[in-house]
Enzyme design. Structure first.
Site, PDB file in Angstrom:
ATOM      1  CB  SER A  22      19.807 -45.938 -16.833  1.00 42.97           C
ATOM      2  OG  SER A  22      18.854 -45.104 -16.225  1.00 42.97           O
ATOM      3  CB  SER A 156      11.315 -50.812 -15.191  1.00 44.33           C
ATOM      4  OG  SER A 156      12.029 -49.630 -14.872  1.00 44.33           O
ATOM      5  CG  ASP A 309      12.993 -41.043 -13.834  1.00 40.20           C
ATOM      6  OD1 ASP A 309      12.177 -41.072 -12.898  1.00 40.20           O
ATOM      7  OD2 ASP A 309      13.954 -41.833 -13.924  1.00 40.20           O
ATOM      8  CE  LYS A 336      10.032 -43.077 -10.496  1.00 38.56           C
ATOM      9  NZ  LYS A 336      11.030 -43.909 -11.197  1.00 38.56           N
ATOM     10  NE  ARG A 340      10.906 -37.896  -8.608  1.00 38.57           N
ATOM     11  CZ  ARG A 340      11.809 -38.548  -9.342  1.00 38.57           C
ATOM     12  NH1 ARG A 340      11.436 -39.148 -10.468  1.00 38.57           N
ATOM     13  NH2 ARG A 340      13.075 -38.598  -8.961  1.00 38.57           N
TER      14      ARG A 340
END
Length: 431
Positions: A22, A156, A309, A336, A340
């Protein structure tokens, strides 16, 4: 290909975690905006200014390759962060034209919210395929900026992509987030990283961010290691039966980290894992030691809105610890690398656990079991976090099979080497 994994009887090892994906991806875009791109390796002095300890994962390497070589066709493969960040960055590159594409799955992940926002700021972007989805044809231009309203409940990464280019927009950027704001820690991480490079960017109200037209400044910069990667070692500590003999040391993390997933240490304290930080230079990275504690909650309820996550890690861990749970804030999990929520329900049944979903954003386990069926192994759905979160289950299921284990390269390329170093036996088999 698949791996058969057998865990050691106790855990005792120091692990050098990968650098934060990130932070690496944010720092690379900022560096490129400050330096008008990343020059080829042969230029020497500019290359030396790149942030240090960059992640070597797939998601970061596709950004590095695109910024260095700047081909017309840029394939970011399965890297969602790269797709969003590069879309915004390339829109600011006056005079350049690029076709931005990715994997089949990426070409079915919606991006219209970001494209619409960038167009309102002056970007020239058209869809080269299906409306609302990659690939994108981007003609870079000098963008004006200004005021923009976007939903707060979108990824985000869309919001961060807009914020990252704010300092180079002629009028800066005022971003108002409408409705419920999810994944706020990732937005805060973006703002913090921007300020590290001289940006004037702050929350001006609870739902409004102002980014002034203040150019970035290049500077030496060290990337912290990845708290998300740490989560799988916390999971292993929680599941291990080694008792006082167990000790995992994780290198390169920071107390007070801006990474949203650093919250995992508080959640795992409820599942019997104690975290101790070694002495460090003020504000710098250090070593985190993990041990067993005597405390473990009988049931876990948690809102993962700010750390989606981590969901797969805690679903697997809680069920194997026989701790019922109710998790919400999971609305982004369906878009994602895979869906998931469905993937977790399917693969947990193979381990003998019946997980239920509700409202598109909740997962619950109340103790319901079914007959395990492990012969076909755990499928990973081209999703790195499926492999990473299920691998620790080998501590409870000796010989656990993980299919297509190479998917971990997306965020933690040397994960299997680290497991071997810790005493796990991993047998590689071909289909």
């Amino acid at each position: 290909m698949y791996y058969d994994i057998t865990a050691p009887s106790c855990l005792s090892q120091a692990i050098k975690l990968p650098a934060s994906k990130s932070i690496s991806n944010r720092a690379l875009i900022i560096h490129a905006l400050a330096e008008a791109g990343i020059q080829p390796l042969s230029t020497g002095s500019r290359e030396a200014a790149l942030p240090r300890n960059l992640s070597d994962c797939d998601d970061t390497e596709v950004i590095v390759h695109a910024l260095r070589h700047r081909p017309h066709d840029i394939d970011i493969k399965a890297a969602g962060t790269a797709m969003r960040f590069m879309t915004a960055y390339l829109a600011t590159c006056d005079g350049e034209e690029h076709l931005l594409t990715g994997t089949e799955r990426m070409r079915h992940r919606p991006i219209h919210v970001l494209v619409d926002a960038l167009r309102r700021l002056g970007a020239s972007i058209t869809y080269a395929g299906e409306e609302g989805f990659p690939p994108l044809l981007i003609n870079g231009t000098t963008m004006v900026g200004g005021e923009l309203d976007v939903p707060g409940n979108i990824s985000s990464q869309f919001i961060s992509a807009l914020l990252l280019i704010g300092p180079v927009l002629r009028d800066g950027l005022t971003l108002r987030l409408t409705g419920n704001i999810i994944s706020r820690p990732y937005i805060d991480l973006t703002l913090w990283t921007m300020r590290e490079f001289g940006a004037d960017a702050e929350w001006s109200d609870y739902d409004t961010i102002r980014v002034n037209h203040t150019p970035y400044r290049s500077r030496p910069y060290l990337i912290e290691n990845d708290w998300s990667a740490a989560s799988y070692w916390y999971e292993m500590m929680a599941l291990s039966a080694g008792g006082n003999l167990d000790e995992i040391r994780l290198e390169g993390l920071m107390d007070g980290s801006k990474q949203g997933d650093s919250s995992l240490r508080y959640i795992f304290s409820l599942l019997g894992v104690k975290t101790t930080f070694a002495d460090k230079v003020a504000g710098g990275p250090t070593t985190v030691a993990l041990h067993h504690s005597d405390r473990c909650v009988p049931r876990l309820e948690y809102d993962f809105t700010n750390a989606p996550d981590l969901t797969q890690t805690f679903v697997v861990c809680c069920a194997l610890l026989d701790i019922p749970f109710h998790f919400n804030g999971l609305s982004t999990l369906r878009i994602k690398e895979t869906d998931r929520i469905e993937a977790l329900k399917t693969e947990m049944r193979k381990l003998g656990y019946v997980i239920h979903d509700a409202n598109g954003s909740e997962l619950t386990w109340d103790g319901e079991r079914c007959e395990p069926c492990l012969e076909a192994g755990i499928d990973t759905y081209e999703d790195h976090r499926m492999a990473l979160s299920f691998a620790p289950a080998a501590l409870r299921f000796p010989g656990l099979r993980i299919n297509n284990p190479q998917v971990v390269s997306k965020s933690y390329p040397h994960f299997w080497d680290d497991l071997r170093q810790c005493g796990f036996h991993i047998a590689e088999e071909s289909e």
